[in-house]
Design an enzyme around this catalytic site. Structure first.
Site, PDB file in Angstrom:
ATOM      1  NE  ARG A  35      -3.605  -2.393   2.378  1.00 62.47           N
ATOM      2  CZ  ARG A  35      -3.158  -3.606   2.654  1.00 62.47           C
ATOM      3  NH1 ARG A  35      -1.891  -3.795   3.008  1.00 62.47           N
ATOM      4  NH2 ARG A  35      -3.949  -4.655   2.575  1.00 62.47           N
ATOM      5  CD  GLN A 100       1.222  -6.906   9.024  1.00 59.80           C
ATOM      6  OE1 GLN A 100       0.069  -6.828   8.625  1.00 59.80           O
ATOM      7  NE2 GLN A 100       1.981  -5.857   9.156  1.00 59.80           N
ATOM      8  CG  ASP A 103      10.596 -10.601   3.503  1.00 62.02           C
ATOM      9  OD1 ASP A 103      10.970 -11.062   4.598  1.00 62.02           O
ATOM     10  OD2 ASP A 103      10.293  -9.398   3.337  1.00 62.02           O
ATOM     11  CG  HIS A 120       0.102 -12.623   6.940  1.00 63.48           C
ATOM     12  ND1 HIS A 120       0.093 -11.273   6.705  1.00 63.48           N
ATOM     13  CD2 HIS A 120      -0.975 -12.862   7.743  1.00 63.48           C
ATOM     14  CE1 HIS A 120      -0.935 -10.718   7.359  1.00 63.48           C
ATOM     15  NE2 HIS A 120      -1.592 -11.654   7.990  1.00 63.48           N
ATOM     16  CB  CYS A 131      -0.373 -35.497  -0.510  1.00 60.53           C
ATOM     17  SG  CYS A 131       1.014 -34.793  -1.440  1.00 60.53           S
ATOM     18  CG  ASN A 219       4.549   3.133   8.235  1.00 63.41           C
ATOM     19  OD1 ASN A 219       5.097   2.090   7.866  1.00 63.41           O
ATOM     20  ND2 ASN A 219       3.552   3.684   7.556  1.00 63.41           N
TER      21      ASN A 219
HETATM   22  P1  NAD Z   1       1.494  -2.215   3.614  1.00 60.75           P
HETATM   23  O1  NAD Z   1       1.941  -2.273   2.199  1.00 60.75           O
HETATM   24  O2  NAD Z   1       0.054  -2.068   3.922  1.00 60.75           O
HETATM   25  O3  NAD Z   1       2.239  -0.993   4.360  1.00 60.75           O
HETATM   26  C1  NAD Z   1       3.611  -0.762   4.268  1.00 60.75           C
HETATM   27  C2  NAD Z   1       3.887   0.588   4.912  1.00 60.75           C
HETATM   28  O4  NAD Z   1       5.304   0.736   5.022  1.00 60.75           O
HETATM   29  C3  NAD Z   1       3.375   1.779   4.075  1.00 60.75           C
HETATM   30  O5  NAD Z   1       2.748   2.727   4.921  1.00 60.75           O
HETATM   31  C4  NAD Z   1       4.665   2.363   3.481  1.00 60.75           C
HETATM   32  O6  NAD Z   1       4.576   3.751   3.217  1.00 60.75           O
HETATM   33  C5  NAD Z   1       5.656   2.041   4.575  1.00 60.75           C
HETATM   34  N1  NAD Z   1       7.043   1.960   4.146  1.00 60.75           N
HETATM   35  C6  NAD Z   1       7.529   1.585   2.932  1.00 60.75           C
HETATM   36  N2  NAD Z   1       8.873   1.584   2.931  1.00 60.75           N
HETATM   37  C7  NAD Z   1       9.239   1.998   4.175  1.00 60.75           C
HETATM   38  C8  NAD Z   1      10.488   2.195   4.794  1.00 60.75           C
HETATM   39  N3  NAD Z   1      11.645   1.980   4.152  1.00 60.75           N
HETATM   40  N4  NAD Z   1      10.516   2.605   6.098  1.00 60.75           N
HETATM   41  C9  NAD Z   1       9.359   2.825   6.770  1.00 60.75           C
HETATM   42  N5  NAD Z   1       8.142   2.650   6.224  1.00 60.75           N
HETATM   43  C10 NAD Z   1       8.086   2.236   4.950  1.00 60.75           C
HETATM   44  O7  NAD Z   1       2.145  -3.456   4.341  1.00 60.75           O
HETATM   45  P2  NAD Z   1       1.611  -4.293   5.577  1.00 60.75           P
HETATM   46  O8  NAD Z   1       1.011  -3.407   6.596  1.00 60.75           O
HETATM   47  O9  NAD Z   1       2.736  -5.194   5.941  1.00 60.75           O
HETATM   48  O10 NAD Z   1       0.419  -5.168   4.972  1.00 60.75           O
HETATM   49  C11 NAD Z   1       0.596  -5.820   3.750  1.00 60.75           C
HETATM   50  C12 NAD Z   1       0.435  -7.326   3.770  1.00 60.75           C
HETATM   51  O11 NAD Z   1       1.142  -7.785   2.628  1.00 60.75           O
HETATM   52  C13 NAD Z   1       1.080  -8.008   4.932  1.00 60.75           C
HETATM   53  O12 NAD Z   1       0.107  -8.798   5.475  1.00 60.75           O
HETATM   54  C14 NAD Z   1       2.208  -8.888   4.346  1.00 60.75           C
HETATM   55  O13 NAD Z   1       1.912 -10.234   4.601  1.00 60.75           O
HETATM   56  C15 NAD Z   1       2.117  -8.757   2.867  1.00 60.75           C
HETATM   57  N6  NAD Z   1       3.353  -8.325   2.147  1.00 60.75           N
HETATM   58  C16 NAD Z   1       4.554  -8.838   2.489  1.00 60.75           C
HETATM   59  C17 NAD Z   1       5.702  -8.454   1.807  1.00 60.75           C
HETATM   60  C18 NAD Z   1       7.019  -9.038   2.231  1.00 60.75           C
HETATM   61  O14 NAD Z   1       7.060 -10.177   2.694  1.00 60.75           O
HETATM   62  N7  NAD Z   1       8.126  -8.296   2.118  1.00 60.75           N
HETATM   63  C19 NAD Z   1       5.623  -7.529   0.776  1.00 60.75           C
HETATM   64  C20 NAD Z   1       4.348  -7.013   0.405  1.00 60.75           C
HETATM   65  C21 NAD Z   1       3.220  -7.423   1.131  1.00 60.75           C
END
Ligand code: NAD
Length: 254
Positions: A35, A100, A103, A120, A131, A219
């Site tokens: 997002r 969450q 990776d 997650h 299986c 954040n």
């Molecule tokens: P999200 O995408 O909703 O929010 C990420 C937030 O981090 C945003 O507000 C963004 O502006 C901020 N952000 C980005 N880069 C940043 C940085 N360098 N320093 C500080 N803030 C930063 O992510 P979410 O809340 O984790 O929810 C998304 C879902 O998607 C999770 O449930 C997760 O499982 C999954 N997801 C995981 C990965 C991964 O494993 N790396 C990647 C994408 C989504």
């Protein structure tokens, strides 16, 4: 606006901190979030990738495997933010880390399995939904690259899927129980790189805050818990976590 010294002051007497991370901690490793301004959801409709569609629509699986094969996520390396959290654990200041993220980068940064809940799941393994046979994700990506766009289980023919939790899929009960046990036991909570908008995961830090644990959020951009937290640090996770970790580990007794 709150600063790192404000967060140090809030956390310096704490040694059972719960860390809760989201996709934002891994953007500095080159993995896009969902997002944020360059997030995956700016290009792709999330409703295409529900668990139900994975089970019923071959085109959803083909698209997802093709994206996985191109993404390079499996080649990503941990960054300063992951390393700073591992250093806080090493110094005995954390009760545990709930992520969450799928990776595997907290583990790659040295966090032991006993310190980590991947709420997650993890994208580094693929399992058969019939299986329960499993393979490293690289193996399945090799099948895709070799010309099978929708691979099935070679043993039983069942649908296969990465060992991650999709929208509409139940969380693992043991995983969520461990996350809430830490939320109950912690004396402070630190959320990093998450919009804190995906439930039930985001209820883990919220439940600790409701109990009265000091709540610090790092954040870039607003979160759904900004009204709940005590300290809100705006900016990049790697730089802020490094400064916080250096200050807190310097203060902690050997
Ligand atoms: P999200 O995408 O909703 O929010 C990420 C937030 O981090 C945003 O507000 C963004 O502006 C901020 N952000 C980005 N880069 C940043 C940085 N360098 N320093 C500080 N803030 C930063 O992510 P979410 O809340 O984790 O929810 C998304 C879902 O998607 C999770 O449930 C997760 O499982 C999954 N997801 C995981 C990965 C991964 O494993 N790396 C990647 C994408 C989504």
């Amino acid at each position: 606006m709150d600063s790192v010294p404000d967060a140090v002051a809030a956390l310096s007497t704490r040694n059972r901190i719960l860390v809760f991370t989201g996709a934002g901690i891994s953007t500095e490793s080159g993995i896009p979030d969902f997002r944020g301004p360059n997030g995956v959801w700016t290009r792709i409709d999330p409703s295409e990738f529900t668990f139900d569609k994975w089970l019923t629509r071959p085109e959803t699986r083909r698209k997802a495997w093709a994206m996985r094969a191109e993404s390079g996520t499996l080649d990503a390396e941990p960054n300063d933010g992951h390393r700073a959290i591992a250093a806080l654990w090493e110094s005995g200041l954390l009760v545990g880390v709930v992520t969450q993220n799928i990776d595997g980068l907290h583990a790659a940064a040295g966090l032991p399995p006993s310190a980590l809940v991947e709420i997650h799941g993890n994208a580094r393994t693929v399992g058969c939904l019939e299986c329960s046979e499993t393979w490293p994700t690289e193996t399945v990506i090799d099948w895709v690259r070799a010309g099978d766009p929708d691979p099935h289980c070679p043993d039983c023919g069942g649908i296969i899927k990465s060992t991650t939790i999709s929208f509409g899929q139940q969380l693992e009960p043991t995983t969520i129980a461990q996350a809430y046990a830490w939320a109950e036991a912690c004396d402070a909570v630190l959320a990093v790189g998450s919009t804190l908008s995906v439930y039930p995961a985001a209820d883990v830090p919220a439940s600790a805050a409701r109990r009265g644990a000091p709540y610090v959020i790092i954040n870039r951009g607003p979160t759904d818990h900004d009204h709940l937290c005590d300290i809100r640090l705006e900016g990049g996770a790697g730089e802020i976590l490094t400064a916080l970790s250096v200050a807190l580990t310097r203060q902690s007794p050997p």
